[in-house]
Structures are given as structure tokens and as C-alpha cells.
Design a protein around this motif. Structure first.
Motif, PDB file in Angstrom:
ATOM      1  N   ASN A   1       0.842  -1.197   0.000  1.00  0.00           N
ATOM      2  CA  ASN A   1       0.000   0.000   0.000  1.00  0.00           C
ATOM      3  C   ASN A   1       0.872   1.240   0.000  1.00  0.00           C
ATOM      4  OD1 ASN A   1      -2.598  -0.979  -0.081  1.00  0.00           O
ATOM      5  ND2 ASN A   1      -2.714  -1.257   2.143  1.00  0.00           N
ATOM      6  N   GLY A   2       0.509   2.190  -0.827  1.00  0.00           N
ATOM      7  CA  GLY A   2       1.249   3.447  -0.859  1.00  0.00           C
ATOM      8  C   GLY A   2       2.506   3.398  -1.710  1.00  0.00           C
ATOM      9  N   SER A   3       2.732   2.285  -2.424  1.00  0.00           N
ATOM     10  CA  SER A   3       3.947   2.196  -3.238  1.00  0.00           C
ATOM     11  C   SER A   3       3.826   2.987  -4.541  1.00  0.00           C
ATOM     12  CB  SER A   3       4.294   0.734  -3.527  1.00  0.00           C
ATOM     13  OG  SER A   3       3.208   0.055  -4.100  1.00  0.00           O
ATOM     14  N   GLY A   4       2.609   3.383  -4.904  1.00  0.00           N
ATOM     15  CA  GLY A   4       2.438   4.238  -6.087  1.00  0.00           C
ATOM     16  C   GLY A   4       1.681   3.607  -7.233  1.00  0.00           C
ATOM     17  N   LYS A   5       1.035   2.455  -7.004  1.00  0.00           N
ATOM     18  CA  LYS A   5       0.361   1.734  -8.088  1.00  0.00           C
ATOM     19  C   LYS A   5      -0.750   2.570  -8.725  1.00  0.00           C
ATOM     20  CE  LYS A   5      -0.767  -1.654  -5.305  1.00  0.00           C
ATOM     21  NZ  LYS A   5      -0.226  -1.038  -4.074  1.00  0.00           N
ATOM     22  N   THR A   6      -1.628   3.120  -7.880  1.00  0.00           N
ATOM     23  CA  THR A   6      -2.743   3.904  -8.403  1.00  0.00           C
ATOM     24  C   THR A   6      -2.229   5.176  -9.083  1.00  0.00           C
ATOM     25  OG1 THR A   6      -4.322   3.018  -6.820  1.00  0.00           O
ATOM     26  CG2 THR A   6      -4.826   5.183  -7.724  1.00  0.00           C
ATOM     27  N   THR A   7      -1.230   5.808  -8.477  1.00  0.00           N
ATOM     28  CA  THR A   7      -0.648   7.014  -9.069  1.00  0.00           C
ATOM     29  C   THR A   7      -0.103   6.688 -10.459  1.00  0.00           C
ATOM     30  OG1 THR A   7      -0.069   7.747  -6.846  1.00  0.00           O
ATOM     31  CG2 THR A   7       1.031   8.864  -8.679  1.00  0.00           C
ATOM     32  N   LEU A   8       0.562   5.544 -10.580  1.00  0.00           N
ATOM     33  CA  LEU A   8       1.114   5.135 -11.880  1.00  0.00           C
ATOM     34  C   LEU A   8      -0.022   4.921 -12.892  1.00  0.00           C
ATOM     35  CD1 LEU A   8       4.087   2.772 -12.352  1.00  0.00           C
ATOM     36  CD2 LEU A   8       2.142   2.547 -13.860  1.00  0.00           C
TER      37      LEU A   8
HETATM   38  N1  LIG Z   1      -4.404  12.636  -3.642  1.00  0.00           N
HETATM   39  C1  LIG Z   1      -3.242  12.463  -2.976  1.00  0.00           C
HETATM   40  N2  LIG Z   1      -2.645  13.513  -2.355  1.00  0.00           N
HETATM   41  C2  LIG Z   1      -1.480  13.382  -1.684  1.00  0.00           C
HETATM   42  N3  LIG Z   1      -0.807  12.227  -1.581  1.00  0.00           N
HETATM   43  C3  LIG Z   1      -1.349  11.130  -2.169  1.00  0.00           C
HETATM   44  C4  LIG Z   1      -2.595  11.192  -2.887  1.00  0.00           C
HETATM   45  N4  LIG Z   1      -2.871   9.957  -3.377  1.00  0.00           N
HETATM   46  C5  LIG Z   1      -1.859   9.165  -2.967  1.00  0.00           C
HETATM   47  N5  LIG Z   1      -0.947   9.864  -2.254  1.00  0.00           N
HETATM   48  C6  LIG Z   1       0.322   9.337  -1.697  1.00  0.00           C
HETATM   49  O1  LIG Z   1       1.107   8.876  -2.786  1.00  0.00           O
HETATM   50  C7  LIG Z   1       1.743   7.645  -2.471  1.00  0.00           C
HETATM   51  C8  LIG Z   1       1.318   6.575  -3.473  1.00  0.00           C
HETATM   52  O2  LIG Z   1      -0.087   6.328  -3.335  1.00  0.00           O
HETATM   53  P1  LIG Z   1      -0.908   5.358  -4.289  1.00  0.00           P
HETATM   54  O3  LIG Z   1      -0.505   5.608  -5.696  1.00  0.00           O
HETATM   55  O4  LIG Z   1      -2.337   5.498  -3.948  1.00  0.00           O
HETATM   56  O5  LIG Z   1      -0.357   3.928  -3.828  1.00  0.00           O
HETATM   57  P2  LIG Z   1      -0.992   2.472  -4.005  1.00  0.00           P
HETATM   58  O6  LIG Z   1      -2.053   2.537  -5.041  1.00  0.00           O
HETATM   59  O7  LIG Z   1       0.191   1.635  -4.380  1.00  0.00           O
HETATM   60  O8  LIG Z   1      -1.524   2.073  -2.661  1.00  0.00           O
HETATM   61  C9  LIG Z   1       1.349   7.328  -1.031  1.00  0.00           C
HETATM   62  O9  LIG Z   1       2.367   7.806  -0.185  1.00  0.00           O
HETATM   63  C10 LIG Z   1       0.082   8.126  -0.822  1.00  0.00           C
HETATM   64  O10 LIG Z   1      -0.069   8.499   0.516  1.00  0.00           O
END
Ligand SMILES: Nc1ncnc2c1ncn2[C@@H]1O[C@H](COP(=O)(O)OP(=O)(O)O)[C@@H](O)[C@H]1O
Ligand SMILES: [Mg+2]
Length: 277
Positions: free
Chosen positions: A41-48
Motif C-alpha cells: 500500500n502506498g507504493s504508487g500503483k494507483t498514481t502510476l
Molecule cells: N491525492 C493524494 N494527495 C497526496 N498524496 C497522495 C494522494 N494519493 C496518494 N498519495 C500518496 O502517494 C503515495 C502513493 O499512493 P498510491 O498511488 O495510492 O499507492 P498504491 O495505489 O500503491 O496504494 C502514497 O504515499 C500516498 O499516501
């Protein structure tokens, strides 16, 4: 094809000095490939995933879809994004209107649109529900409606962001089979983010993301054979692999070709017969 070239990204934060999610990340998923992505969790998957769709733009570097670079702020129509929670993606109170929504926005003629909607619903096995309300359907059925809407748009790339986490077991298998078919029959490039190793095993390529870095890229079986299975990650390892992992920890050498209980049994029995050295 999905390409990330030296992509850096940080979320804007009031603290100002937050660590970037990605720093000069490079990743390439060739056209028509089925790639699974796991990571803590929080590794950046959704962001990617959002960078690939263009829902977020890199602070530097470039995202390319089938060779075409995404401009800053451009949301790619070639990429379909499926989130975990289908309710957030359902926009209409009638299934067929929901599936047609994106096509309507593109200004498609009603006759063509109706045929495309019908075909998309048939592909996901939901044609008989076309006049139903999506809000009365199960999570799995709702997800199928969302997928039909995306299929109707004829995307070349699909980002599946933990698409089965709100889906019951029966629909889950159907949805996973559907992804496999989209990959095999239509050559769609899939990036499938998941917490389930069993799901990841149906992909050809496996990506493990840790702290915004790709720490493994290769076939999923290779990861299972080599991974230290870091503590603190919420990786769901199938019971067979937990067993193999436990045996390895006790010093047993189990080759990576062992992929089923039957193979493990055969291997252990054969080894039992061999003279001890
Ligand atoms: N909208 C946002 N604003 C600020 N930080 C975010 C936001 N969404 C995610 N993050 C941070 O970015 C990092 C990657 O999150 P995310 O891509 O959601 O990871 P995953 O999908 O792998 O769980 C985490 O540290 C998370 O806390
Ligand atoms: Mg996520």
C-alpha cells in the motif's frame, strides 16, 4: 504499448517537502501484453495508473501510449481505467444508458451506439440487464457494466486498479476470464493492479512496485521463486506458494517449475526415492 520515460511525480502538499512518489521512473509494457502489478500500500500503483490514463501529469518526464506522448493535462481516450469501486464510475440509472455514456459524449449516431452497447453488454454477459438499474445490481455485475462502458469506447490500453476487490467470488472468476479474453482475442494491452497473487499469475509480465521503484519485472512465477516476501506488504500469496516458501525456509530446494500441488507431491516423492547424498 505503455511507456514511462524518466517520469517524476509528486502530489502537491501543504507541507511542501513531501517525498516524490516517482523519481525518473522508466517502465515499458509492450503492445498487447498482459502485465500484473503488485506492491505494498502506498507504493504508487494507483498514481502510476492515473499517470498512464492522464488523470495525473508527470512533473517531469513523459508518458507515451502506443508511441504517442501525452500532453500535460491530456486525458487519454485510448486508455480505459477501471477502479475498484464500480459505484464511483456509474453515471446513469439505466444500464444501457450508462454503457452508452462515453459514446454519447463522442457524438456517435444513436443507431450505431445502440449496436455497440448491445455488443459490449454481450461481451461481459450482461445483455439481459440492459434496462435494469445498475444501482440494484451486485458489485460484480456493476463492475461488468463499467467494463462494458469501457469496451464500448474501444480502448487500446486498460488500467485495472484492483478491479475485483468489491466483487464476489463467482463474478470474480468471470471478470478475470474476461480480461484474459480481451488480452488474447483483442490484443488489448492490460495493466492489472492487484493484491492477489492468484490474479497476477494469469498475466505474462509481473511488476513489483516498492516505494515508487520497480523492484521486479519478469514472469510472475519468477517473482514467487525469488522474492523475499518482505514483511509488512499485504501480498496475498496462494496457499501452495506459502507451503513452498515454508519448505524453502527449512532448507528444501524446490525448483520454480513446481506450480501445483500434484507437481509438488510428485517432486517430493521422486526426491524421497533418490539416494541421500
Ligand atoms: N491525492 C493524494 N494527495 C497526496 N498524496 C497522495 C494522494 N494519493 C496518494 N498519495 C500518496 O502517494 C503515495 C502513493 O499512493 P498510491 O498511488 O495510492 O499507492 P498504491 O495505489 O500503491 O496504494 C502514497 O504515499 C500516498 O499516501
Ligand atoms: Mg491503489
Amino acid at each position: 504499448m505503455i511507456e514511462l520515460k524518466e517520469v517524476s511525480f509528486s502530489y502537491p502538499s501543504s507541507a511542501g517537502s513531501r517525498r516524490p512518489v516517482f523519481q525518473e521512473l522508466n517502465l515499458r509494457i509492450p503492445r498487447g501484453r498482459y502485465a500484473a502489478m503488485m506492491g505494498p500500500n502506498g507504493s504508487g500503483k494507483t498514481t502510476l495508473g492515473k499517470l498512464v490514463k492522464g488523470l495525473l501529469s508527470p512533473s517531469s518526464g513523459e508518458v507515451r501510449i502506443d508511441g504517442r506522448p501525452l500532453q500535460a493535462g491530456e486525458v487519454s481516450p485510448r486508455v480505459g481505467y477501471i477502479f475498484s469501486n464500480p459505484e464511483n464510475q456509474i453515471v446513469s440509472s439505466i444500464v444501457e444508458e450508462d454503457v452508452a455514456f462515453g459514446l454519447g459524449n463522442r457524438g456517435m449516431a444513436p443507431g450505431r451506439m445502440s449496436a455497440r452497447v448491445e455488443e459490449s453488454l454481450r461481451m461481459v454477459g450482461m445483455a439481459e440487464y440492459r434496462t435494469h438499474s445498475p444501482h440494484l445490481l451486485s458489485g460484480g455485475q456493476q463492475q461488468k457494466v463499467v467494463i462494458a462502458g469501457i469496451l464500448a469506447m474501444e480502448c487500446e490500453v486498460l488500467v485495472l486498479d484492483e478491479p475485483t476487490s468489491m466483487v464476489d467470488l463467482r463474478d470474480r472468476r468471470e471478470i478475470l476470464d474476461l480480461f484474459q479474453r480481451l488480452h488474447e482475442d483483442q490484443g488489448i494491452t492490460l495493466l492489472h493492479i492487484t493484491h492477489s497473487f492468484e490474479e497476477a499469475l494469469q498475466a505474462k509480465d509481473f511488476i513489483y512496485l516498492e516505494n515508487g521503484r520497480v523492484s521486479f519485472l519478469g514472469p510472475p512465477e519468477g517473482f514467487l521463486a525469488s522474492a523475499p516476501f518482505a514483511g509488512g506488504s499485504n501480498l496475498q500469496i496462494p496457499p501452495l506458494y506459502q507451503l513452498i516458501q515454508g519448505l524453502r525456509k527449512r532448507g528444501h530446494v524446490i525448483p520454480p517449475e513446481v506450480r501445483s500441488y500434484a507437481e509438488l507431491k510428485t517432486f517430493l516423492l521422486e526426491r524421497g526415492k533418490a539416494p541421500r547424498s
